[in-house]
Design a protein around this motif. Structure first.
Motif, short mmCIF file in Angstrom:
data_model
loop_
_atom_site.label_atom_id
_atom_site.label_comp_id
_atom_site.label_asym_id
_atom_site.label_seq_id
_atom_site.Cartn_x
_atom_site.Cartn_y
_atom_site.Cartn_z
N MET A 25 0.82 -1.18 0.00
CA MET A 25 0.00 0.00 0.00
C MET A 25 0.87 1.26 0.00
O MET A 25 0.50 2.25 -0.63
CB MET A 25 -0.90 -0.03 1.23
CG MET A 25 -1.82 1.13 1.30
SD MET A 25 -3.37 0.60 0.72
CE MET A 25 -4.40 1.77 1.43
N ALA A 26 1.99 1.22 0.64
CA ALA A 26 2.88 2.37 0.70
C ALA A 26 3.47 2.67 -0.68
O ALA A 26 3.64 3.83 -1.05
CB ALA A 26 3.99 2.11 1.72
N TRP A 27 3.74 1.64 -1.42
CA TRP A 27 4.31 1.87 -2.74
C TRP A 27 3.31 2.51 -3.68
O TRP A 27 3.68 3.27 -4.57
CB TRP A 27 4.89 0.57 -3.32
CG TRP A 27 3.87 -0.55 -3.50
CD1 TRP A 27 3.50 -1.45 -2.59
CD2 TRP A 27 3.12 -0.80 -4.68
NE1 TRP A 27 2.55 -2.29 -3.09
CE2 TRP A 27 2.30 -1.91 -4.41
CE3 TRP A 27 3.04 -0.23 -5.95
CZ2 TRP A 27 1.41 -2.44 -5.33
CZ3 TRP A 27 2.17 -0.78 -6.85
CH2 TRP A 27 1.36 -1.87 -6.55
N ARG A 28 1.99 2.24 -3.45
CA ARG A 28 0.98 2.90 -4.27
C ARG A 28 0.94 4.39 -3.99
O ARG A 28 0.80 5.21 -4.90
CB ARG A 28 -0.41 2.30 -4.01
CG ARG A 28 -0.61 0.96 -4.63
CD ARG A 28 -2.03 0.49 -4.43
NE ARG A 28 -2.20 -0.86 -4.95
CZ ARG A 28 -3.26 -1.61 -4.74
NH1 ARG A 28 -4.26 -1.16 -4.01
NH2 ARG A 28 -3.33 -2.81 -5.26
N GLN A 29 1.04 4.75 -2.74
CA GLN A 29 1.04 6.17 -2.37
C GLN A 29 2.30 6.87 -2.93
O GLN A 29 2.23 8.00 -3.40
CB GLN A 29 0.98 6.32 -0.84
CG GLN A 29 -0.37 5.94 -0.27
CD GLN A 29 -0.37 5.95 1.26
OE1 GLN A 29 0.69 6.10 1.87
NE2 GLN A 29 -1.56 5.78 1.84
N LEU A 30 3.42 6.15 -2.86
CA LEU A 30 4.66 6.70 -3.38
C LEU A 30 4.56 6.93 -4.90
O LEU A 30 4.98 7.97 -5.42
CB LEU A 30 5.82 5.75 -3.05
CG LEU A 30 7.21 6.23 -3.39
CD1 LEU A 30 7.56 7.49 -2.62
CD2 LEU A 30 8.22 5.15 -3.12
#
Length: 142
Positions: free
Chosen positions: A1-6
């Motif tokens: 999920m963090a990589w999507r925000q990034l």
């Protein structure tokens, strides 16, 4: 999920950066266009003369006005040079043709001589010398 925000943050920042660069390029092109138009007007002023100057020039030298001596001399020189080149060309063509005709005649004479020699060798019986009267019939009439 963090990589999507990034990834989303990266895409947004890239879009903002591209928008800013595009506006800067537009301003830069605008100044170049204005400078190009000024340069174009400068060139036109250097190339084209005023209408009054052009009409005075054409009035000074009409179609039927006499040529100056310099113009006549230059024109005659050009005509003489063209005549000389034409003369040289035709002389060269004539020389080439004369050489061709001479070669053809030489070849024909060589063939005739060879044919005569073959006829003499064929008809020689060892008794008569090869005098002019001892020639093939088609050559005795000359």
């Amino acid at each position: 999920m963090a990589w999507r925000q990034l990834l989303l943050a990266f895409c947004l920042s890239a879009a903002v950066l591209l928008t800013m660069l595009q506006e800067g390029t537009g301003a830069l092109v605008g100044t170049r266009q204005v400078a190009g138009q000024e340069a174009q007007e400068d060139v036109e002023q250097k190339i084209f003369m005023q209408e009054s100057d052009a009409s005075n020039f054409l009035k000074r030298r009409g179609k039927r006005s006499p040529k100056s001596q310099d113009e006549a001399n230059v024109e005659n020189g050009q005509k003489l040079r063209a005549d000389e080149l034409r003369r040289e060309y035709y002389e060269e063509q004539r020389n080439e043709f004369e050489n061709f005709v001479q070669e053809q005649n030489d070849e024909q004479e060589e063939r005739s001589r060879e044919a005569m020699e073959q006829w003499r060798q064929w008809h020689y019986d060892g008794l008569y010398p090869s005098y002019l009267y001892n020639q093939p019939p088609h050559l005795t009439s000359s």
